[in-house]
Design an enzyme around this catalytic site. Structure first.
Site, PDB file in Angstrom:
ATOM      1  N   GLY A 115      63.331  41.671  31.398  1.00  0.00           N
ATOM      2  CA  GLY A 115      61.969  41.207  31.629  1.00  0.00           C
ATOM      3  C   GLY A 115      61.550  41.507  33.057  1.00  0.00           C
ATOM      4  CB  SER A 116      58.771  40.187  35.040  1.00  0.00           C
ATOM      5  OG  SER A 116      59.047  38.804  34.948  1.00  0.00           O
ATOM      6  CB  THR A 117      61.357  41.936  39.438  1.00  0.00           C
ATOM      7  OG1 THR A 117      61.747  43.241  38.972  1.00  0.00           O
ATOM      8  CG2 THR A 117      62.108  41.620  40.721  1.00  0.00           C
ATOM      9  N   GLY A 176      63.483  37.318  36.476  1.00  0.00           N
ATOM     10  CA  GLY A 176      64.896  37.643  36.721  1.00  0.00           C
ATOM     11  C   GLY A 176      65.421  36.963  37.972  1.00  0.00           C
ATOM     12  CD  GLU A 228      69.443  46.538  31.806  1.00  0.00           C
ATOM     13  OE1 GLU A 228      68.817  47.256  32.608  1.00  0.00           O
ATOM     14  OE2 GLU A 228      70.540  46.847  31.335  1.00  0.00           O
ATOM     15  CB  CYS A 243      61.495  48.645  32.199  1.00  0.00           C
ATOM     16  SG  CYS A 243      62.686  49.258  31.007  1.00  0.00           S
ATOM     17  CD  GLU A 245      57.365  47.096  35.761  1.00  0.00           C
ATOM     18  OE1 GLU A 245      57.438  45.859  35.864  1.00  0.00           O
ATOM     19  OE2 GLU A 245      58.203  47.781  35.157  1.00  0.00           O
TER      20      GLU A 245
HETATM   21  P1  NAP Z   1      58.725  38.361  31.429  1.00  0.00           P
HETATM   22  O1  NAP Z   1      57.481  37.635  31.596  1.00  0.00           O
HETATM   23  O2  NAP Z   1      59.724  38.286  32.505  1.00  0.00           O
HETATM   24  O3  NAP Z   1      59.343  37.868  30.054  1.00  0.00           O
HETATM   25  C1  NAP Z   1      60.564  38.323  29.552  1.00  0.00           C
HETATM   26  C2  NAP Z   1      61.176  37.237  28.707  1.00  0.00           C
HETATM   27  O4  NAP Z   1      61.549  36.146  29.546  1.00  0.00           O
HETATM   28  C3  NAP Z   1      60.219  36.661  27.660  1.00  0.00           C
HETATM   29  O5  NAP Z   1      60.956  36.338  26.507  1.00  0.00           O
HETATM   30  C4  NAP Z   1      59.719  35.423  28.363  1.00  0.00           C
HETATM   31  O6  NAP Z   1      59.186  34.448  27.492  1.00  0.00           O
HETATM   32  C5  NAP Z   1      60.966  34.951  29.058  1.00  0.00           C
HETATM   33  N1  NAP Z   1      60.744  34.023  30.173  1.00  0.00           N
HETATM   34  C6  NAP Z   1      59.616  33.820  30.902  1.00  0.00           C
HETATM   35  N2  NAP Z   1      59.817  32.849  31.826  1.00  0.00           N
HETATM   36  C7  NAP Z   1      61.082  32.426  31.685  1.00  0.00           C
HETATM   37  C8  NAP Z   1      61.901  31.442  32.338  1.00  0.00           C
HETATM   38  N3  NAP Z   1      61.431  30.695  33.337  1.00  0.00           N
HETATM   39  N4  NAP Z   1      63.179  31.282  31.939  1.00  0.00           N
HETATM   40  C9  NAP Z   1      63.679  32.030  30.948  1.00  0.00           C
HETATM   41  N5  NAP Z   1      62.968  32.956  30.267  1.00  0.00           N
HETATM   42  C10 NAP Z   1      61.686  33.175  30.639  1.00  0.00           C
HETATM   43  O7  NAP Z   1      58.493  39.907  31.183  1.00  0.00           O
HETATM   44  P2  NAP Z   1      57.509  40.562  30.133  1.00  0.00           P
HETATM   45  O8  NAP Z   1      56.134  40.487  30.706  1.00  0.00           O
HETATM   46  O9  NAP Z   1      57.764  40.043  28.789  1.00  0.00           O
HETATM   47  O10 NAP Z   1      58.042  42.068  30.135  1.00  0.00           O
HETATM   48  C11 NAP Z   1      57.609  43.000  31.063  1.00  0.00           C
HETATM   49  C12 NAP Z   1      58.635  43.190  32.159  1.00  0.00           C
HETATM   50  O11 NAP Z   1      59.936  43.453  31.624  1.00  0.00           O
HETATM   51  C13 NAP Z   1      58.313  44.361  33.006  1.00  0.00           C
HETATM   52  O12 NAP Z   1      58.436  44.028  34.360  1.00  0.00           O
HETATM   53  C14 NAP Z   1      59.355  45.399  32.619  1.00  0.00           C
HETATM   54  O13 NAP Z   1      59.656  46.348  33.567  1.00  0.00           O
HETATM   55  C15 NAP Z   1      60.513  44.574  32.258  1.00  0.00           C
HETATM   56  N6  NAP Z   1      61.383  45.293  31.330  1.00  0.00           N
HETATM   57  C16 NAP Z   1      62.555  45.762  31.798  1.00  0.00           C
HETATM   58  C17 NAP Z   1      63.409  46.478  30.973  1.00  0.00           C
HETATM   59  C18 NAP Z   1      64.734  46.995  31.470  1.00  0.00           C
HETATM   60  O14 NAP Z   1      65.577  47.343  30.672  1.00  0.00           O
HETATM   61  N7  NAP Z   1      64.965  47.054  32.760  1.00  0.00           N
HETATM   62  C19 NAP Z   1      63.049  46.701  29.649  1.00  0.00           C
HETATM   63  C20 NAP Z   1      61.826  46.207  29.198  1.00  0.00           C
HETATM   64  C21 NAP Z   1      61.003  45.491  30.061  1.00  0.00           C
HETATM   65  P3  NAP Z   1      57.595  34.495  27.157  1.00  0.00           P
HETATM   66  O15 NAP Z   1      57.405  35.632  26.238  1.00  0.00           O
HETATM   67  O16 NAP Z   1      57.305  33.196  26.537  1.00  0.00           O
HETATM   68  O17 NAP Z   1      56.888  34.683  28.445  1.00  0.00           O
END
Ligand code: NAP
Ligand code: MG
Length: 482
Positions: free
Chosen positions: A236-238, A241, A258, A292, A389
């Site tokens: 997910g997002s940095t 993370g 990741e 990502c 990003e």
């Molecule tokens: P995100 O907001 O960080 O969400 C990722 C996951 O984490 C979702 O299931 C989210 O739930 C959950 N989450 C949110 N807050 C949390 C917390 N406090 N504790 C535990 N879990 C929590 O990211 P996104 O907007 O879904 O995805 C986009 C980002 O992911 C981009 O920055 C992208 O680069 C990155 N990404 C990286 C990779 C890689 O392999 N490096 C692959 C794909 C995506 P909710 O859905 O309820 O918010």
């Protein structure tokens, strides 16, 4: 790998068998959620698809306990070859129902059916096949015994490749002998919930895989901080993370992150220009740029810049934006209104900071979330659009004169996930690959994925690797296998 080989699904299986509402899948049963519910919608129409129950902390507790019980009583006692059989069965069932999953993923996520049909779902099956093969080969530590699994793995995935991210996490975890509690992203829970059918059809013992949709701050947070979890795998997002790393600091919970990226796609003047144009289009407009490892920064050698950008714009002008279920569509819907707002906000800084904006002129549907493919030229490394990003169909073009300048500019980023290099000079390719601080460097291609290759980041793109041997050892106790 010929991906098409992996998608042999009869037409008849393309019928979508969706329910009106879904609960949580815990201990081999559907149970009610206690954190409320929300509709998952199609981002191309804004119409609801199904009502999804949201897990609260109590539900997460039940799921972790079910996973622990399954680990202690069944899964950790099973031989690797038996575990492998379940994974092979899951892989085959996914292939048989590939079209159904492709349609569901496209409806829930907004990405083109051409991609889910030819890339996402075939790769999902490929990931399960790959790790099925590992399950009985984990005695390479040398003692002839199975190395120890970590136990219960908590897995949190994003919305950009919903079922593929599930496969990246669930397949190696199960192969290594762990049990799983997985929380899908709130905007794309559908295919993870459909995956339950596959687990049941495969006869997977109760509690080995638990699927718990919910909000990140509630269900995700409860999973991360649950004392019964031995490993957290997060994509997910940095920013999230970073929060998770802080929560787990000082504990013995294994962690892989990741995170985000700002991939540099570097084109030298001796590149095969037409191929580089194709690769650049794929690098940033594949999956609406919700990738990502997208090549969101194009670095072109100065003496071919004008020719390259002209050809690029001509090619982008042929992209078809619209209904993701139309098999001729190249660019589908943006996954959510929130993401659309984010793409618009960051893109709005481009011109005031000095870049020139070019946008594909095309009609887009009235309902749904859409963003036309956009290219910024005249971008400098300090511009917001070169640093942040965007996670959308937006390309920032920069120039360089020497290989060293290309390296310096490419590495001038807080992220380090992916890069691509286009040159016909082998020695230059090797020098660049060596100097780029990126987890993956593609040579004369971009956005290629294979289950045998490790994938992961440097710097703020996270740590740990998924894929191949690295991906499975990340689910084994230290000293088990290296
Ligand atoms: P995100 O907001 O960080 O969400 C990722 C996951 O984490 C979702 O299931 C989210 O739930 C959950 N989450 C949110 N807050 C949390 C917390 N406090 N504790 C535990 N879990 C929590 O990211 P996104 O907007 O879904 O995805 C986009 C980002 O992911 C981009 O920055 C992208 O680069 C990155 N990404 C990286 C990779 C890689 O392999 N490096 C692959 C794909 C995506 P909710 O859905 O309820 O918010
Ligand atoms: Mg949705």
């Amino acid at each position: 790998m010929n991906l098409r080989e992996l998608a042999p699904a009869p037409e008849s299986t393309a019928i979508l068998n969706l329910r009106d509402s879904y609960g949580l899948y815990i201990d081999g049963r559907w149970v009610d959620a206690h954190g409320g519910s929300m509709a998952t919608i199609s981002p191309a129409t804004e119409k609801p698809i199904a009502e999804i129950g949201l897990a609260n902390a109590g539900d997460i507790d039940l799921a972790v306990k079910a996973a622990r019980k399954a680990y202690d009583t069944v899964w950790s006692r099973m031989s690797g070859s038996e575990r492998g059989k379940y994974l092979f069965r899951i892989a085959r069932l996914l292939q048989e129902r590939a079209r159904e999953f492709a349609v569901a993923e496209t409806v829930d996520n907004g990405k083109p059916i051409r991609e889910t049909r030819d890339i996402d779902i075939p790769l999902v099956a490929a990931w399960f096949f790959h790790y099925a093969g590992w399950a009985d080969k984990l005695d390479f530590a040398g003692l002839g015994t199975n190395p120890r699994a970590l136990g219960v793995a908590g897995q949190i995935i994003p919305w950009n490749f919903p079922l593929l991210m599930l496969a990246w996490k669930v397949a190696p975890a199960l192969a290594a002998g762990n049990t799983v509690v997985l929380k899908p992203a709130e905007t794309t829970p559908l295919t993870a919930l459909m995956f339950v059918d596959i687990c049941e059809q495969a006869g997977l013992p109760a509690g080995v895989v638990n699927i718990v949709p919910g909000l990140g701050e509630v269900a995700g947070q409860a999973l991360v901080t649950h004392p019964g979890v031995n490993k957290i795998a997060f994509t997910g997002s940095t920013s999230v993370g970073r929060h998770i790393a802080r929560e787990l600091a000082g504990t013995d919970v294994a962690l892989t992150l990741e995170l985000g990226g700002k991939g540099a796609n570097i084109v030298f003047d001796d590149a095969a220009i037409d191929e580089a144009v194709e690769g650049t289009v794929n690098g940033i407009f594949f999956n609406q740029g919700h990738v990502c490892c997208a090549g969101s920064r194009l670095l072109v050698q100065e003496n071919v810049h004008d020719e390259f950008v002209e050809k690029l714009k001509r090619r982008v002008s042929t992209l078809r934006v619209g209904d993701p279920l139309d098999k001729n569509t190249d660019v589908g819907a943006i996954n959510s209104r929130e993401q659309l707002d984010r793409i618009e906000a960051i893109s709005a800084t481009g011109e005031p900071e000095g870049a020139s904006r070019w946008t594909l002129e095309c009609a887009v549907p009235k309902a749904g979330f859409w963003f036309r493919p956009t290219i910024f030229t005249g971008v400098s490394t300090s511009n917001t659009i070169a640093r942040e990003e965007i996670f959308g169909p937006v390309l920032s073009v920069l120039t360089f004169r020497t290989p060293q300048e290309a390296l310096d500019k490419a590495n001038n980023s807080p992220y380090g996930l992916s890069a691509g290099v286009w040159t016909q000079t082998a020695s230059r390719m090797l020098t660049m690959a060596d100097g780029l601080r990126a987890g993956v460097v593609w040579s004369n291609t971009f956005n290629q994925f294979d289950p045998t290759s490790p994938f992961g980041g440097y710097k703020e793109s996270g740590f740990g690797r998924e894929g191949g041997r690295h991906g499975v050892t990340a689910y084994l106790a230290a000293g088990g296998a290296r």
